[in-house]
Design a protein around this motif. Structure first.
Motif, PDB file in Angstrom:
ATOM      1  N   ALA A 157       0.828  -1.210   0.000  1.00  0.00           N
ATOM      2  CA  ALA A 157       0.000   0.000   0.000  1.00  0.00           C
ATOM      3  C   ALA A 157       0.852   1.246   0.000  1.00  0.00           C
ATOM      4  N   ALA A 158       1.940   1.222   0.753  1.00  0.00           N
ATOM      5  CA  ALA A 158       2.808   2.394   0.799  1.00  0.00           C
ATOM      6  C   ALA A 158       3.508   2.607  -0.532  1.00  0.00           C
ATOM      7  N   SER A 159       3.933   1.499  -1.169  1.00  0.00           N
ATOM      8  CA  SER A 159       4.598   1.666  -2.458  1.00  0.00           C
ATOM      9  C   SER A 159       3.631   2.168  -3.512  1.00  0.00           C
ATOM     10  N   ASN A 160       2.369   1.735  -3.431  1.00  0.00           N
ATOM     11  CA  ASN A 160       1.373   2.245  -4.361  1.00  0.00           C
ATOM     12  C   ASN A 160       1.139   3.730  -4.159  1.00  0.00           C
ATOM     13  N   LEU A 161       1.220   4.161  -2.918  1.00  0.00           N
ATOM     14  CA  LEU A 161       0.983   5.576  -2.617  1.00  0.00           C
ATOM     15  C   LEU A 161       2.039   6.459  -3.246  1.00  0.00           C
ATOM     16  N   ASP A 162       3.289   6.006  -3.262  1.00  0.00           N
ATOM     17  CA  ASP A 162       4.381   6.829  -3.754  1.00  0.00           C
ATOM     18  C   ASP A 162       4.841   6.436  -5.156  1.00  0.00           C
ATOM     19  N   SER A 163       4.169   5.469  -5.790  1.00  0.00           N
ATOM     20  CA  SER A 163       4.676   4.952  -7.058  1.00  0.00           C
ATOM     21  C   SER A 163       4.464   5.888  -8.214  1.00  0.00           C
ATOM     22  N   SER A 164       3.540   6.792  -8.128  1.00  0.00           N
ATOM     23  CA  SER A 164       3.237   7.661  -9.254  1.00  0.00           C
ATOM     24  C   SER A 164       3.417   9.113  -8.877  1.00  0.00           C
ATOM     25  N   PRO A 165       4.649   9.638  -8.997  1.00  0.00           N
ATOM     26  CA  PRO A 165       4.870  11.044  -8.644  1.00  0.00           C
ATOM     27  C   PRO A 165       4.051  11.989  -9.503  1.00  0.00           C
ATOM     28  N   GLN A 166       3.859  11.592 -10.757  1.00  0.00           N
ATOM     29  CA  GLN A 166       3.108  12.482 -11.628  1.00  0.00           C
ATOM     30  C   GLN A 166       1.677  12.619 -11.155  1.00  0.00           C
ATOM     31  N   ARG A 167       1.082  11.484 -10.735  1.00  0.00           N
ATOM     32  CA  ARG A 167      -0.285  11.535 -10.248  1.00  0.00           C
ATOM     33  C   ARG A 167      -0.375  12.301  -8.933  1.00  0.00           C
ATOM     34  N   ASN A 168       0.707  12.263  -8.151  1.00  0.00           N
ATOM     35  CA  ASN A 168       0.691  12.982  -6.878  1.00  0.00           C
ATOM     36  C   ASN A 168       0.621  14.488  -7.066  1.00  0.00           C
ATOM     37  N   MET A 169       1.037  14.960  -8.219  1.00  0.00           N
ATOM     38  CA  MET A 169       1.037  16.393  -8.447  1.00  0.00           C
ATOM     39  C   MET A 169      -0.328  16.891  -8.909  1.00  0.00           C
ATOM     40  N   ARG A 180      -8.765   4.981   0.510  1.00  0.00           N
ATOM     41  CA  ARG A 180     -10.063   4.579   1.045  1.00  0.00           C
ATOM     42  C   ARG A 180     -10.193   3.068   1.109  1.00  0.00           C
ATOM     43  N   ASP A 181      -9.678   2.409   0.084  1.00  0.00           N
ATOM     44  CA  ASP A 181      -9.717   0.948   0.104  1.00  0.00           C
ATOM     45  C   ASP A 181      -8.909   0.384   1.265  1.00  0.00           C
ATOM     46  N   TRP A 182      -7.810   1.048   1.587  1.00  0.00           N
ATOM     47  CA  TRP A 182      -6.976   0.579   2.689  1.00  0.00           C
ATOM     48  C   TRP A 182      -7.713   0.684   4.023  1.00  0.00           C
ATOM     49  N   LEU A 183      -8.444   1.799   4.205  1.00  0.00           N
ATOM     50  CA  LEU A 183      -9.123   2.027   5.476  1.00  0.00           C
ATOM     51  C   LEU A 183     -10.432   1.255   5.596  1.00  0.00           C
ATOM     52  N   LYS A 184     -11.036   0.905   4.462  1.00  0.00           N
ATOM     53  CA  LYS A 184     -12.390   0.387   4.459  1.00  0.00           C
ATOM     54  C   LYS A 184     -12.500  -0.900   5.266  1.00  0.00           C
TER      55      LYS A 184
END
Length: 1329
Positions: A6-18, A38-42
């Motif tokens: 989950a953490a790697s998915n969060l940081d895997s797309s720098p472009q999307r983060n912007m 949301r899927d992580w917390l659900k």
């Protein structure tokens, strides 16, 4: 491993983060919830996310939450579970360690086994959150960083580092002669010494140590950036240092100057988040006092407390290691035999080592706030120990080893568990003179012998549970404090007694033998004394006597004629007369308020020539005695309070002789005029209060009072503005609630004028020129002409109305704020609040501006009163930001709402409070207290909680010496001792309820509940009543800020304005239900207790301005038979209908222009499905909401069965709490925004003190700055072209994976279902007709 994935998915797309910046560009995708988050917390409350900051992360602005211009470059949102350890997070993030910062203060390294998310959840639970999913949601809120914050590396504080250590390579020359050459050397300034290395860039070899305490640091003027350092003494050494830059030169000069100015070799490293002693500090062998309190000192490591380096402090005498969380006693300290003072408070110690006996020079040992229940016998060998602090531990009795400490004279054992004190044990402690046993739960003081206790001189027994006390055997007792017990009888020895404090008991008699001829100060207030004992009059040296709040019917003549008494407080008794005085008595202060006096002795003033303060308010005086027997007066009277008597204008002539009078209060008497010639002779008058009389004018001779700075004359019949604006020192003028018609002003106003109150003058008309002259006044109070709203037309305004007053007293600033909204939300509801910041005005102002909006949000998320009120306080506490770290305020919030769950009752009043603000309801003429006072002195339960948390309660009953309150909004640095969780109480209202009074601590300290109710009953007008309450409090001696809100209630069947019901009625079907995507923590429903993840950052008003959406003002016409039945607020219509086609989108020019449409589509680009709102990853169907003029309509009452079916399974159950109806709301949390229709009419929002930022620019601290009309978001939206149907556009970019709205296979079914619903809705009016 799901965490790492989950953490790697969060940081895997720098472009999307912007992406998804929109209009809130400060928050990157790293800090926002997306679909993966949301899927992580659900479905699992044990999952969550931690905001992890980098070392360079700046603090949020002090005004509150971060604004849109601040950035968070180093903030990362890390997904984890409550079982994830700091070690696992470090391995995942590739960092060396994690650090925790609480309340923007100290920073400590986390132990590898500690679990950050669990710590965060525990913190929020301790604050007061109860729902696990709400805790999960709040944990992800970045605003929380002002209270608890995690760092991936330790932040560097340059200023702190400068005070701890200065180091660099500079040109150095030793000695004053030219024999020595300049050389590049490593130079260090640490502690009390200047350290010069013998080799450049290295600390090997010989180190030259120059002690600076008592020495000199001087500027060498003939050279640039040169300093000369010299040690003290006849063999002083000197070093010259040449600095490279001006900044280095100034920094070293500033720090060295502090060191050389010290008289002792003191090094203060407190509150530096240190884990070990700086290594260079060990070179400073001259240190005598070392302060390391409030750090995180470790036992191991190079600079730890267990290191042998501490022995190098050969002259160390005082060591302070309090508040370091040590857990165990550092035994290495037992080797520093030079110590005379050792402080180890609040370290969680459970045992003291026997090796402590090595410290034979120890004189002071402080072990307060630990978990000790015994002491080693070896402690008895400390022959020089004279002061022992054992307060707030777990001792069940006084340790026996104390008997062997022959030099001990002061023993502090407050806050332990000593229930019985045996005076026989004190006989064996012949050396102890002072014992502190307050807050112990002490129930009995017994003595089984007649042998006198000759050594004890001071005894503190405050805040215990004693019912009787006999200390006649303590023949040397000088000071006794036994306040706040349950004493019915008190017996003492009077041989040496000097001071006696025994207030707040149940004393009916006090026996002291022999007569205490050394007694100077005695406080017996708030007891049950019906007479004063004879020995009181026989005491020869008594100077201060307080017997107020008793049952005294007379004061002995011998007491009033005492030749030593200087201050006598005997208010709130039953005195009917006063005996004649002797000539020239020394009495300076006399308080006789709240008695039954009809007159004062004729010779009173010219016999009490030293009298400077007299308060005879709230009596039955019809006249006052003359100031002298002749025209010449020797009066020294400076303050005279005559409020609440029966005095007329003839008494004014008798005041002329008091030519030193500075303060005169004659409010609420029967004055019809004030003689002009008499007023002119009070030339030194500074404060004049003539409120509540029958005055028609203030004499023009008031201009002769050149020192007058305060004139208060509200609630009279004054028609001409007094001539006070020419006075050079005038600060406050209050002529509210009068009959002013115009104001004649001078060409310029005095610059000293700070407050002018002209409210309550219905006939007053002010020209623009006059208003321009008033522009510089910081506080100008005028009446606003209320606009007639639809709610007023229906009779809502007759249900309640309010008035409030705020007075700063003798303080320079007003720290009390009031919130008053007569129409709160869509239905007849109201909200009132009062906030008292004590010594600060920032927090109370922030709460005034934001708390109404927070309540409006929370009532949409929960139907349980205890939940939405508690969450309102907790969210407001978080929104205070940095301002709430060190500052706090008492808060009280009242919410009047319709109680649909109990049809037989009309309205309910829900009250929540923290601190000392209080609410009183008048029911059938009697006071009914609705709030709880969270003061340590008044709440035994809170006192016990604070004690169990090991807080230090100082002798003035304040937590850590800061506040007497155990619950406040703000002051988060006192967590967990001071909490923001409120007391919540719901009271059903009935026709016998006449009014509600809200007041701060200062008001109810001086005005009792019964007097407050009687006062308002006599006045009736809410504003005038609130003014009177504050004026009375000031006249009764209040010198602090005082605030009052009076809400008049008119709830009863006579308020009904319903039309007669139609003869033919048909039941209507249920409204169109809300259709939402499957619930998750970021997508709340209207019945859920869970808010959107980021909606807590935005008030309800900000939502309105962010969404920029309104609905059509046009209602469909269905003919005469379809006209809805007019209902009153007491009996609202069961069902309100709105056709889905009435929903229309209107863009806000301030936020949503076509070039800002983040999804690439505007409302004209393609026709959306009718009745379907496309927004992010969520499907929403328009529902039974009518948002014309921003007014929400409610659906029909739900049956308990339906309610249970719709209630979110995550909501907490509160079986003892009331349920309130919910408005149907379309919400979306795709971009962290709550998209809802505002629940207030525009005109009511404008009138609200909490202006909700819909009609102004909302600052980050919650304050509101009014905008021009052309910039009014709501007006722009209302004037925009209306479009058929539409969608709520969010200001954020959509991610590719978030664009799925309706599966193609279901699209046709959805269209058909909506078409069927629309056809069914069209048929309903026809069927009804």
């Amino acid at each position: 491993f799901i965490l790492a994935q989950a953490a790697s998915n969060l940081d895997s797309s720098p472009q999307r983060n912007m992406k998804r910046n929109g209009s809130r560009g400060c928050v990157t995708r790293k800090t926002r919830f997306g679909s993966r988050e949301r899927d992580w917390l659900k479905g699992d409350a044990q999952r969550g996310c931690v905001c992890l900051y980098g070392a360079s992360e700046p603090q949020p602005p002090a005004s509150g939450p971060q604004t849109s211009t601040s950035t968070q470059p180093d903030l990362k949102l890390v997904l984890c579970s409550t079982n994830t350890t700091a070690e696992e997070l470090c391995a995942q993030r590739d960092v060396q360690g994690l650090y925790l910062q609480l309340h923007g203060d100290l920073i400590r390294r986390l132990d590898p086994s500690e679990r950050p998310l669990q710590m965060l959840y525990d913190y929020l639970t301790a604050m007061g959150y109860e729902d696990p999913l709400r805790v999960q949601q709040e944990a992800a809120n970045s605003d929380l960083s002002c209270m608890i914050r995690f760092y991936s590396e330790k932040p560097v504080n340059a200023d702190q580092q400068e005070r701890t250590l200065l180091k660099g390579v500079f040109s150095v020359r030793k000695g004053k002669t030219q024999l020595h050459k300049w050389a590049e050397r490593q130079v260090i300034l640490c502690g009390t010494s200047l350290i010069v290395a013998s080799v450049k860039d290295s600390l090997t070899g010989k180190m030259h140590i120059l002690p600076l305490v008592g020495g000199k640091v001087e500027e060498v003027k003939r050279r640039q950036h040169y300093l000369m350092f010299s040690s003290a003494g006849p063999q002083a050494q000197t070093y010259y240092v040449n600095f490279d830059t001006l900044a280095d030169y100034q920094r070293w000069h500033r720090q060295a100057s502090k060191v050389v100015s010290q008289t002792i070799s003191l090094v203060d490293l407190s509150c530096y988040s240190l884990e070990e002693v700086p290594e260079y500090l060990f070179y400073c062998q001259d240190i005598t006092h070392l302060n390391l309190r409030h750090n995180f000192m470790s036992l191991d490591g190079p600079g730890g407390l267990s290191t042998a380096y501490f022995r190098r402090f050969a002259q160390l005498r005082s060591l302070n290691l309090s508040h370091n969380g040590l857990g165990v006693f550092p035994e290495s300290l037992c080797e520093i035999q030079t110590l005379t003072e050792l402080y180890l408070s609040c370290n969680g110690l459970s045992a003291v080592p026997a090796r402590l006996e090595n410290l034979q020079s120890l004189q002071t040992l402080c072990l307060d706030g630990n978990r000790l229940d015994s002491l080693p016998e070896e402690l008895g060998k400390l022959s020089q120990l004279c002061s022992l602090g054992l307060s707030f531990n777990d001792f069940p009795l006084i340790p026996g080893v104390v008997e062997r400490l022959g030099a001990l004279d002061k023993l502090a054992m407050a806050g332990n568990r000593v229930e019985t004190l045996d005076l026989c044990s004190l006989l064996r402690m012949t050396h102890i003179k002072s014992i502190d046993l307050r807050l112990n739960g002490l129930r009995c003081v017994k003595s089984e012998t007649l042998e006198p206790v000759k050594h004890l001189t001071q005894l503190d027994l405050r805040d215990n549970q004693l019912t009787s006390l006999d200390l006649s055997s303590a023949c040397s007792l000088e000071t006794l404090q036994c306040q706040r017990n349950q004493l019915g009888a008190l017996t003492l020895s009077g041989f040496t007694l000097r001071t006696l404090h025994a207030r707040d008991n149940r004393l009916t008699t006090v026996n002291i033998y022999p007569v205490p001829n050394q007694l100077t100060h005695m406080d017996l207030s708030r007891n049950l004394l019906e007479y004063l004992p004879d020995w009181v009059c026989d005491s020869r040296k008594i100077e201060v006597l307080d017997v107020s709040h008793n049952l005294l019917s007379e004061l002995p003549a011998r007491l009033l004629s005492s030749l030593s008494l200087r201050k006598l407080l005997s208010g709130n008794n039953r005195l009917e007369s006063l005996a004649d005085l002797l000539d020239h008595i020394p009495l300076e202060t006399l308080d006789l308020q709240h008695n039954k006096l009809r007159e004062l002795p004729e010779s009173f003033f010219y016999k009490a020539l030293n009298l400077k303060y007299l308060n005879v308010s709230a009596n039955a005086l019809e006249t006052i005695p003359p100031s002298s027997q002749s025209e010449e007066s020797l009066s020294t009277l400076q303050e005279l309070y005559l409020t609440g008597n029966k005095l007329n204008e003839n008494c004014a002539a008798l005041l002329v002789g008091h030519q030193n009078l500075r303060v005169l209060h004659m409010a609420y008497n029967q004055l019809q005029s004030f003689p002009a010639s008499k007023l002119s002779k009070l030339e030194v008058l500074e404060e004049l209060n003539l409120s509540g009389n029958k005055l028609k004018t203030i004499p023009s001779t008031v201009s002769s009072c050149k020192r007058l700075h305060t004139l208060i004359a509200h609630s009279n019949h004054i028609s001409v503005f007094p001539e006070v604006l020419s006075l050079p020192e005038i600060k406050l003028v209050d002529v509210s609630c009068n009959e002013l018609t115009e104001i004649l002003l001078p060409d310029s106003l005095p610059s000293t004028l700070q407050e002018l109150d002209l409210s309550g003058n219905s006939s007053l008309m002010l020209e623009h020129k006059t208003l321009n002259l008033f522009s510089h006044i910081s506080t100008l109070k005028l009446d606003q002409k209320p606009a007639v709203t639809a709610g007023d037309a229906q009779g809502t305004s007759t249900l309640w109305d309010h008035g409030y007053a705020e007075m700063c007293g003798q303080r320079n600033k007003l720290c009390v704020s009031v919130l008053a909204v007569d129409r709160f939300g869509d239905s007849p509801e109201a909200a009132y609040g009062i906030f008292d910041g004590d010594r600060n005005e920032e927090v109370s102002r922030l709460l005034q501006c934001t708390m109404g909006d927070v309540l409006a949000e929370e009532i949409q998320h929960s139907s349980v009163d205890s939940v939405y009120m508690s969450n309102t306080f907790l969210t407001s506490h978080r929104k205070l930001g940095m301002a709430g770290q060190k500052l706090g305020a008492s808060a009280l919030l009242c919410y009047i709402h319709h109680e649909s769950s109990e049809p037989g009752r009309y309205f309910s009043l829900t009250v929540a409070n923290v601190g000392t603000c209080q609410a009183v309801l008048c029911r059938d003429g009697q006071p009914l207290a609705l709030s709880k006072v969270f003061s340590l002195e008044q709440s035994a339960e809170e006192m016990e909680r604070v004690k169990l948390a090991k807080a230090i309660i100082t002798e003035d009953n304040k937590v850590s010496g800061v506040t007497c309150c155990s619950r406040l909004l703000g002051c988060s640095y006192l967590f967990p001792w001071v909490l923001p969780k409120p007391w919540v109480h719901t009271e059903p209202l009935c026709s016998q309820d006449e009014f509600l009074i809200l007041g701060n601590k200062a008001l109810f300290q001086k005005v009792s509940y019964q007097e407050a109710v009687s006062t308002v009953l006599a006045v009736r007008d809410p504003r005038a009543a609130a003014k009177k309450l504050c004026t009375l409090a000031q006249s009764y001696g209040c010198r602090d800020n005082v605030g009052a809100v009076v809400v008049a209630l008119h709830i009863g069947e006579d308020s009904c304005t319903c039309e007669p019901p139609l003869l033919t009625t048909e039941a209507r079907g249920p409204p169109l239900p809300i259709s939402v995507s499957p619930c998750d923590p970021a997508t709340p429903s209207s019945s859920s207790g869970i808010a959107s993840e980021f909606n807590s950052e935005m008030s309800a008003s900000e939502v309105g301005s962010e969404a920029g959406s309104t609905a059509s003002d046009e209602h469909p016409s269905s003919g005469p038979t379809a006209r809805p039945e007019r209902r009153c607020s007491l009996h609202p219509t069961a069902t309100l209908w709105v056709h889905p086609a009435l929903f229309q989108r209107q863009p806000s020019s301030a936020t949503f222009s076509s070039n800002q449409s983040d999804n690439g589509l505007d409302s004209d680009d393609e026709a959306p499905l009718e009745g379907v709102i496309s927004n992010g990853s969520k499907l929403e169907v328009e529902v039974d909401i009518h948002c014309c003029a921003f007014q929400l309509r409610s659906g029909p009452p739900e049956s308990p069965k339906d309610l249970d079916g719709r209630h979110d399974s995550r909501s907490s159950d509160y079986p003892n709490s009331k349920m309130r109806r919910q408005n149907s709301v379309v919400v979306s949390a795709t971009n962290g925004c709550l998209l809802a229709v505002c629940g207030r009419e525009i005109s009511d929002l404008k009138k609200s003190p909490s202006t909700s930022s819909l009609f102004g620019k909302k600052l980050s601290n919650g304050s509101v700055v009014a905008l021009e009309d052309s910039h009014n978001i709501i007006e722009v939206a209302l004037e925009a072209p209306k479009k058929k149907s539409g969608y709520f556009a969010a200001p954020a970019q959509q991610d590719p994976e978030d664009q799925l709205i309706i599966p193609p296979s279901l699209e046709q079914d959805v269209r058909e279902q909506l078409r069927g619903q629309n056809q069914k809705m069209r048929k309903v009016p026809l069927e009804d007709s």
